[in-house]
Write a protein that holds these residues in place. Structure first.
Motif, PDB file in Angstrom:
ATOM      1  N   HIS A 200       0.853  -1.230  -0.024  1.00  0.00           N
ATOM      2  CA  HIS A 200      -0.205  -0.017   0.008  1.00  0.00           C
ATOM      3  C   HIS A 200       0.977   1.181   0.029  1.00  0.00           C
ATOM      4  O   HIS A 200       0.884   2.404  -0.702  1.00  0.00           O
ATOM      5  CB  HIS A 200      -0.929   0.004   1.235  1.00  0.00           C
ATOM      6  CG  HIS A 200      -1.802   1.348   1.417  1.00  0.00           C
ATOM      7  ND1 HIS A 200      -2.901   1.529   0.524  1.00  0.00           N
ATOM      8  CD2 HIS A 200      -1.505   2.350   1.961  1.00  0.00           C
ATOM      9  CE1 HIS A 200      -3.291   2.774   0.845  1.00  0.00           C
ATOM     10  NE2 HIS A 200      -2.736   3.195   1.859  1.00  0.00           N
ATOM     11  N   ALA A 201       1.805   1.282   1.194  1.00  0.00           N
ATOM     12  CA  ALA A 201       2.771   2.548   0.875  1.00  0.00           C
ATOM     13  C   ALA A 201       3.575   2.696  -0.421  1.00  0.00           C
ATOM     14  O   ALA A 201       3.892   3.898  -0.818  1.00  0.00           O
ATOM     15  CB  ALA A 201       3.645   2.302   2.127  1.00  0.00           C
ATOM     16  N   ARG A 202       3.931   1.508  -1.014  1.00  0.00           N
ATOM     17  CA  ARG A 202       4.794   1.865  -2.620  1.00  0.00           C
ATOM     18  C   ARG A 202       3.704   2.184  -3.330  1.00  0.00           C
ATOM     19  O   ARG A 202       4.053   3.247  -4.199  1.00  0.00           O
ATOM     20  CB  ARG A 202       5.239   0.488  -2.846  1.00  0.00           C
ATOM     21  CG  ARG A 202       6.239  -0.173  -1.864  1.00  0.00           C
ATOM     22  CD  ARG A 202       7.003  -1.475  -2.484  1.00  0.00           C
ATOM     23  NE  ARG A 202       6.318  -2.508  -2.295  1.00  0.00           N
ATOM     24  CZ  ARG A 202       6.412  -3.271  -1.091  1.00  0.00           C
ATOM     25  NH1 ARG A 202       7.287  -2.985  -0.377  1.00  0.00           N
ATOM     26  NH2 ARG A 202       5.528  -4.250  -1.060  1.00  0.00           N
ATOM     27  N   GLN A 203       2.413   1.747  -3.574  1.00  0.00           N
ATOM     28  CA  GLN A 203       1.508   2.007  -4.464  1.00  0.00           C
ATOM     29  C   GLN A 203       1.029   3.457  -4.219  1.00  0.00           C
ATOM     30  O   GLN A 203       1.039   4.208  -5.194  1.00  0.00           O
ATOM     31  CB  GLN A 203       0.256   1.052  -4.436  1.00  0.00           C
ATOM     32  CG  GLN A 203      -0.552   1.512  -5.700  1.00  0.00           C
ATOM     33  CD  GLN A 203       0.264   1.261  -7.226  1.00  0.00           C
ATOM     34  OE1 GLN A 203       0.848   0.229  -7.104  1.00  0.00           O
ATOM     35  NE2 GLN A 203       0.398   2.214  -8.065  1.00  0.00           N
ATOM     36  N   GLN A 204       1.025   3.974  -3.061  1.00  0.00           N
ATOM     37  CA  GLN A 204       0.345   5.282  -2.820  1.00  0.00           C
ATOM     38  C   GLN A 204       1.478   6.100  -3.257  1.00  0.00           C
ATOM     39  O   GLN A 204       1.175   7.224  -3.857  1.00  0.00           O
ATOM     40  CB  GLN A 204       0.064   5.550  -1.317  1.00  0.00           C
ATOM     41  CG  GLN A 204      -0.460   6.757  -0.962  1.00  0.00           C
ATOM     42  CD  GLN A 204      -0.779   6.812   0.622  1.00  0.00           C
ATOM     43  OE1 GLN A 204       0.035   6.472   1.393  1.00  0.00           O
ATOM     44  NE2 GLN A 204      -2.003   7.433   0.941  1.00  0.00           N
ATOM     45  N   PHE A 205       2.875   5.951  -3.109  1.00  0.00           N
ATOM     46  CA  PHE A 205       3.924   6.706  -3.443  1.00  0.00           C
ATOM     47  C   PHE A 205       4.100   6.901  -4.904  1.00  0.00           C
ATOM     48  O   PHE A 205       4.144   8.104  -5.621  1.00  0.00           O
ATOM     49  CB  PHE A 205       5.203   6.270  -2.866  1.00  0.00           C
ATOM     50  CG  PHE A 205       6.533   7.456  -3.386  1.00  0.00           C
ATOM     51  CD1 PHE A 205       6.581   8.478  -2.354  1.00  0.00           C
ATOM     52  CD2 PHE A 205       7.145   7.264  -4.500  1.00  0.00           C
ATOM     53  CE1 PHE A 205       7.757   9.322  -2.747  1.00  0.00           C
ATOM     54  CE2 PHE A 205       8.158   8.145  -4.627  1.00  0.00           C
ATOM     55  CZ  PHE A 205       8.188   9.401  -3.873  1.00  0.00           C
ATOM     56  N   ILE A 206       3.810   5.673  -5.397  1.00  0.00           N
ATOM     57  CA  ILE A 206       3.833   5.512  -7.230  1.00  0.00           C
ATOM     58  C   ILE A 206       2.619   6.729  -7.718  1.00  0.00           C
ATOM     59  O   ILE A 206       2.925   7.237  -8.479  1.00  0.00           O
ATOM     60  CB  ILE A 206       3.663   4.303  -7.437  1.00  0.00           C
ATOM     61  CG1 ILE A 206       5.092   3.366  -7.100  1.00  0.00           C
ATOM     62  CG2 ILE A 206       3.418   4.085  -9.021  1.00  0.00           C
ATOM     63  CD1 ILE A 206       4.683   2.077  -7.184  1.00  0.00           C
ATOM     64  N   ASP A 207       1.641   6.458  -7.206  1.00  0.00           N
ATOM     65  CA  ASP A 207       0.257   7.067  -7.676  1.00  0.00           C
ATOM     66  C   ASP A 207       0.482   8.660  -7.478  1.00  0.00           C
ATOM     67  O   ASP A 207       0.275   9.282  -8.340  1.00  0.00           O
ATOM     68  CB  ASP A 207      -0.958   6.636  -7.000  1.00  0.00           C
ATOM     69  CG  ASP A 207      -1.183   5.256  -7.156  1.00  0.00           C
ATOM     70  OD1 ASP A 207      -0.825   4.646  -8.013  1.00  0.00           O
ATOM     71  OD2 ASP A 207      -2.188   4.872  -6.452  1.00  0.00           O
ATOM     72  N   HIS A 208       1.421   9.152  -6.555  1.00  0.00           N
ATOM     73  CA  HIS A 208       1.363  10.469  -6.543  1.00  0.00           C
ATOM     74  C   HIS A 208       2.581  11.282  -6.860  1.00  0.00           C
ATOM     75  O   HIS A 208       2.774  12.230  -7.104  1.00  0.00           O
ATOM     76  CB  HIS A 208       1.207  10.792  -5.004  1.00  0.00           C
ATOM     77  CG  HIS A 208      -0.075  10.638  -4.321  1.00  0.00           C
ATOM     78  ND1 HIS A 208      -0.606   9.413  -3.866  1.00  0.00           N
ATOM     79  CD2 HIS A 208      -0.984  11.496  -4.070  1.00  0.00           C
ATOM     80  CE1 HIS A 208      -1.705   9.707  -3.405  1.00  0.00           C
ATOM     81  NE2 HIS A 208      -1.945  11.030  -3.661  1.00  0.00           N
TER      82      HIS A 208
END
Length: 252
Positions: A200-208
């Motif tokens: 989740h942390a990785r995907q959140q950073f990627i998305d932003h």
């Protein structure tokens, strides 16, 4: 692709894992003589077998603590004994050091030693052989110049950038190039276990932050390092090149 590196002698610091390890593997494919160094001797020993299988002309592991100038002096002496110096130096040792305003002097000294002084000490120790031969490559794996929070490693990497640029001017006429490569979010122990320990942390950073839509792999950066180390990159020096999937677009 043949990068004309067969028989070149290369030292890679921080080679026990992540980016440094992958760079060593890519040089093995190019049939270089490789020396790897890091603190974790067991991991270096395992890496040697892989380098030989990939095609390295020779591979040597020399455990060392690159935050110690004495250890680096001993490392340089052993490198001279093993392969008569190096043609290519890859300074890949480093680690993030998030901090607060009240961090101790010892904390800052360790962060600067690991992320800046180690590269400077290694370069100073190994440069005379490059100058003697009239050819050399120095590649420093650095870091972002646009911090999102207080981090001692960011300050150290800023010093590394400007030192590298100045050094490149001093050495260009001697056939020696100096460049920095800036990793974005590259899958490694530090990224996956420390900075972004959950999917989740990785995907959140990627998305932003990452337009390309994913974290990079060590080889995404490693291929550039190998190219910059080759005779084909003779006219590239004093640069700071990001490998970040477009993340730098959001730096400001």
């Amino acid at each position: 692709m043949d990068m004309l590196l067969k028989g070149k002698r290369v030292l890679i610091s921080g080679a026990s894992s992540g980016i440094g390890r992958e760079i060593a593997r890519l040089f093995a494919i190019q049939k270089a003589h490789i020396v790897v160094t890091a603190r974790r001797e067991d991991r270096l020993t395992l890496l040697l077998d892989e380098l030989e299988q990939l095609g390295a002309m020779s591979s040597t592991a020399i455990p060392a603590d690159v935050t110690s100038d004495k250890s680096i002096s001993q490392l340089a002496q052993q490198v001279a004994k093993e392969i008569d110096g190096v043609d290519i130096l890859i300074n890949a040792a480093g680690a993030t050091r998030p901090t607060m305003l009240d961090a101790s002097e010892e904390f800052w000294e360790e962060a600067m030693a690991l992320n800046f002084h180690s590269a400077r000490w290694l370069t100073t120790a190994l440069l005379p052989n490059m100058q003697k031969r009239g050819w050399g490559r120095i590649i420093n794996i650095s870091g972002s110049m646009e911090p999102r929070a207080l981090n001692a490693s960011t300050a150290a990497k800023a010093a590394l950038h400007l030192w590298s640029k100045g050094l490149s001017c001093e050495l260009a006429a001697e056939g020696i190039t100096v460049n920095c490569v800036v990793p974005g979010r590259i899958n490694s122990e530090q990224i996956r276990n420390v900075l972004y320990p959950t999917e989740h942390a990785r995907q959140q950073f990627i998305d932003h932050n990452i337009p390309i839509g994913y974290f990079g792999e060590p080889e995404d950066l490693g291929h550039l390092v190998v190219f910059l180390s080759s005779p084909l990159a003779r006219y590239i020096t004093g640069t700071v090149i990001p490998v970040d999937g477009g993340m730098h677009y959001f730096a400001h």
